[in-house]
Structure formats: C-alpha cells, structure tokens
Design a protein around this motif. Structure first.
Motif, short mmCIF file in Angstrom:
data_model
loop_
_atom_site.label_atom_id
_atom_site.label_comp_id
_atom_site.label_asym_id
_atom_site.label_seq_id
_atom_site.Cartn_x
_atom_site.Cartn_y
_atom_site.Cartn_z
N VAL A 1 8.46 16.87 -3.78
CA VAL A 1 8.13 15.51 -3.36
C VAL A 1 9.18 14.53 -3.86
O VAL A 1 9.90 14.79 -4.81
CB VAL A 1 6.74 15.08 -3.90
N SER A 2 9.24 13.38 -3.18
CA SER A 2 10.08 12.26 -3.62
C SER A 2 9.18 11.26 -4.31
O SER A 2 8.13 10.89 -3.79
CB SER A 2 10.76 11.59 -2.42
N LEU A 3 9.61 10.82 -5.49
CA LEU A 3 8.82 9.88 -6.27
C LEU A 3 9.33 8.46 -6.07
O LEU A 3 10.52 8.24 -5.86
CB LEU A 3 8.88 10.24 -7.75
N GLY A 4 8.42 7.51 -6.16
CA GLY A 4 8.78 6.10 -6.09
C GLY A 4 8.51 5.42 -7.42
O GLY A 4 8.76 5.99 -8.48
N GLN A 5 7.94 4.24 -7.36
CA GLN A 5 7.64 3.46 -8.57
C GLN A 5 6.51 4.12 -9.35
O GLN A 5 5.68 4.83 -8.79
CB GLN A 5 7.23 2.04 -8.19
N SER A 6 6.48 3.86 -10.66
CA SER A 6 5.38 4.36 -11.48
C SER A 6 4.88 3.24 -12.37
O SER A 6 5.63 2.35 -12.75
CB SER A 6 5.83 5.55 -12.32
N ASP A 7 3.56 3.29 -12.67
CA ASP A 7 2.97 2.27 -13.52
C ASP A 7 1.61 2.76 -14.01
O ASP A 7 0.84 3.34 -13.23
CB ASP A 7 2.81 0.95 -12.74
N ASN A 8 1.34 2.52 -15.27
CA ASN A 8 0.04 2.83 -15.87
C ASN A 8 -0.44 4.25 -15.60
O ASN A 8 -1.61 4.48 -15.28
CB ASN A 8 -1.02 1.83 -15.40
N GLY A 9 0.46 5.22 -15.69
CA GLY A 9 0.07 6.61 -15.54
C GLY A 9 0.00 7.13 -14.12
O GLY A 9 -0.39 8.27 -13.89
N PHE A 10 0.36 6.30 -13.14
CA PHE A 10 0.36 6.72 -11.74
C PHE A 10 1.77 6.62 -11.18
O PHE A 10 2.58 5.81 -11.62
CB PHE A 10 -0.59 5.86 -10.90
N VAL A 11 2.08 7.46 -10.19
CA VAL A 11 3.40 7.47 -9.58
C VAL A 11 3.25 7.51 -8.06
O VAL A 11 2.33 8.14 -7.53
CB VAL A 11 4.24 8.66 -10.10
N GLU B 1 0.85 -1.18 0.00
CA GLU B 1 0.00 0.00 0.00
C GLU B 1 0.89 1.23 0.00
O GLU B 1 1.71 1.42 0.90
CB GLU B 1 -0.92 0.00 1.21
N VAL B 2 0.73 2.03 -1.05
CA VAL B 2 1.48 3.28 -1.17
C VAL B 2 0.53 4.36 -1.66
O VAL B 2 -0.52 4.07 -2.23
CB VAL B 2 2.67 3.14 -2.15
N LEU B 3 0.90 5.60 -1.44
CA LEU B 3 0.11 6.72 -1.90
C LEU B 3 0.53 7.03 -3.34
O LEU B 3 1.71 7.26 -3.60
CB LEU B 3 0.34 7.93 -0.99
N THR B 4 -0.43 6.99 -4.26
CA THR B 4 -0.12 7.29 -5.66
C THR B 4 -1.03 8.40 -6.17
O THR B 4 -2.14 8.59 -5.67
CB THR B 4 -0.31 6.05 -6.56
N ILE B 5 -0.52 9.10 -7.17
CA ILE B 5 -1.30 10.14 -7.84
C ILE B 5 -1.03 10.01 -9.34
O ILE B 5 -0.04 9.40 -9.75
CB ILE B 5 -0.93 11.55 -7.34
N PRO B 6 -1.89 10.61 -10.18
CA PRO B 6 -1.61 10.60 -11.62
C PRO B 6 -0.29 11.31 -11.91
O PRO B 6 0.05 12.31 -11.27
CB PRO B 6 -2.78 11.38 -12.22
N GLN B 7 0.46 10.79 -12.88
CA GLN B 7 1.75 11.40 -13.22
C GLN B 7 1.58 12.84 -13.71
O GLN B 7 2.49 13.66 -13.54
CB GLN B 7 2.46 10.56 -14.29
N ASP B 8 0.42 13.17 -14.29
CA ASP B 8 0.17 14.53 -14.76
C ASP B 8 0.09 15.54 -13.62
O ASP B 8 0.18 16.75 -13.85
CB ASP B 8 -1.13 14.58 -15.56
N ALA B 9 -0.10 15.07 -12.39
CA ALA B 9 -0.17 15.98 -11.23
C ALA B 9 1.22 16.42 -10.77
O ALA B 9 1.34 17.30 -9.94
CB ALA B 9 -0.91 15.30 -10.08
N VAL B 10 2.26 15.79 -11.30
CA VAL B 10 3.63 16.10 -10.91
C VAL B 10 4.27 16.97 -11.99
O VAL B 10 4.12 16.72 -13.17
CB VAL B 10 4.46 14.80 -10.73
N PHE B 11 4.99 18.01 -11.56
CA PHE B 11 5.74 18.81 -12.52
C PHE B 11 7.18 18.92 -12.04
O PHE B 11 7.48 18.76 -10.85
CB PHE B 11 5.11 20.20 -12.74
#
Length: 191
Positions: free
Chosen positions: A155-165, A123-133
C-alpha cells in the motif's frame, strides 16, 4: 569647549524588549551606522514555520495553529498563519509566519516548537498504524479474503495523525485486518 573620550556610554533603546545578539566588543570604535545589538520586542513575537513544499496547497492565510514544545507538550500556544512565503528553499520548504493569539512571556526567540495546522477537512481512508507492517522497504497490510485466508497487499501511505494513517491505493470494500497483524505474520513464518 572641552571634548573628552569616555570609557562608558549609555545606549537607550527606542523599544521595550531584550537583547538577542551583541555584535560589539569592548574597546573597539564603531560608526553610527553599525549595528551593535539586536533587540526583540516581545509584544510582537511570531512563529516561523518550515512547511514542506508538497504541503503548500494545504495551508492558507488565517488558518488556525496550535504550537507546543517537546518539554511541555500539554502547554498549547494558539495562533494564526498571517504570511506565506512562496519562495521554495534549497531544503524544499516554504516559510509561513504565525502570530500568537495571546502573548506568553515564556516564548523566546530561537525556541523550537511543534505545530499542528488545522487544514481543510478531507475525506480519506485511514486505518490504525498498527495494521501496517514494513517489509522489503515497503508498507503492507493484510486483506481478509476468506474465513482463514489473509493476503498481503502493498500500500501507499499518506498523512498520519493520532495513531492512524491514510491508505491511498486501496478500496473501502477491501477487508483490511486491523488487529492481530503480528499473529498472522508469525503463523505465516514471516518475522
């Protein structure tokens, strides 16, 4: 007894397969111990993965994988991890070997494939990649603090998949702006 030198000789392989390398040249003499050809038995073809050392804890034996090529991303080859080498290469990777569930004759030695490994769920907190700049070589999001007030937060980013990070240094109660990030940046005068 008559002995003669033949210009041709028939070599029979003890296994069914195909030649992947020819190490010999016409007209040269060879010893019995020299390797002239490299053969691949297609009934035992496997996939070698290069896993980043930081991801070693996420993989384990018998984990399911799905492999696909860039040229045919819709064609999937299913398999399992059967061996994990714990030696870290100079490129900071670890090799993992996979066997395919069903042999496909289109798989040939040296073919490069993309692989999805089905890891243990986390369980991790993810958001759409478009929300990150990105700004100043860092990843940022906007936090909605009041009605029309948006505050940028690094923010620090982790794994990404299917448009979410994955976002690592933020809490669930932070109201992250997930749509309209470019509009906020334009109104703030940031390009």
């Amino acid at each position: 007894m008559t002995r003669f030198i033949s210009s041709k000789i028939i070599l029979r392989s003890p296994v069914y397969g195909f030649v992947t390398a020819v190490n010999g040249n016409t007209g040269k003499y060879y010893n019995a111990a020299e390797v002239l050809f490299e053969l691949v038995d297609p009934s035992d073809i496997h996939l070698t993965l290069q896993i980043n050392e930081k991801d070693r804890d996420a993989i384990q034996l018998n984990q399911n994988i799905v492999a696909f090529s860039n040229s045919q991303p819709d064609v999937e080859y299913h398999g399992k991890i059967v061996l994990i080498n714990n030696h870290v290469s100079p490129e900071n990777t670890i090799e993992a070997h996979c066997h395919f569930d069903v042999f496909n004759k289109t798989l040939i030695p040296g073919l490069t494939l993309n692989v999805k490994i089905f890891c243990r769920p986390m369980e991790v907190l993810t958001i759409p990649q478009d929300a990150v700049f990105n700004d100043q070589n860092a990843a940022w999001v906007y936090i909605h603090t009041r009605d029309t007030l948006f505050t940028p937060k690094c923010v620090s980013l982790g794994q990404s998949d299917n448009g979410f990070v994955e976002i690592k240094n933020i809490t669930e109660r932070d109201k992250i702006v997930v749509k309209g990030v470019n509009e906020i940046r334009l109104k703030a005068g940031v390009e």
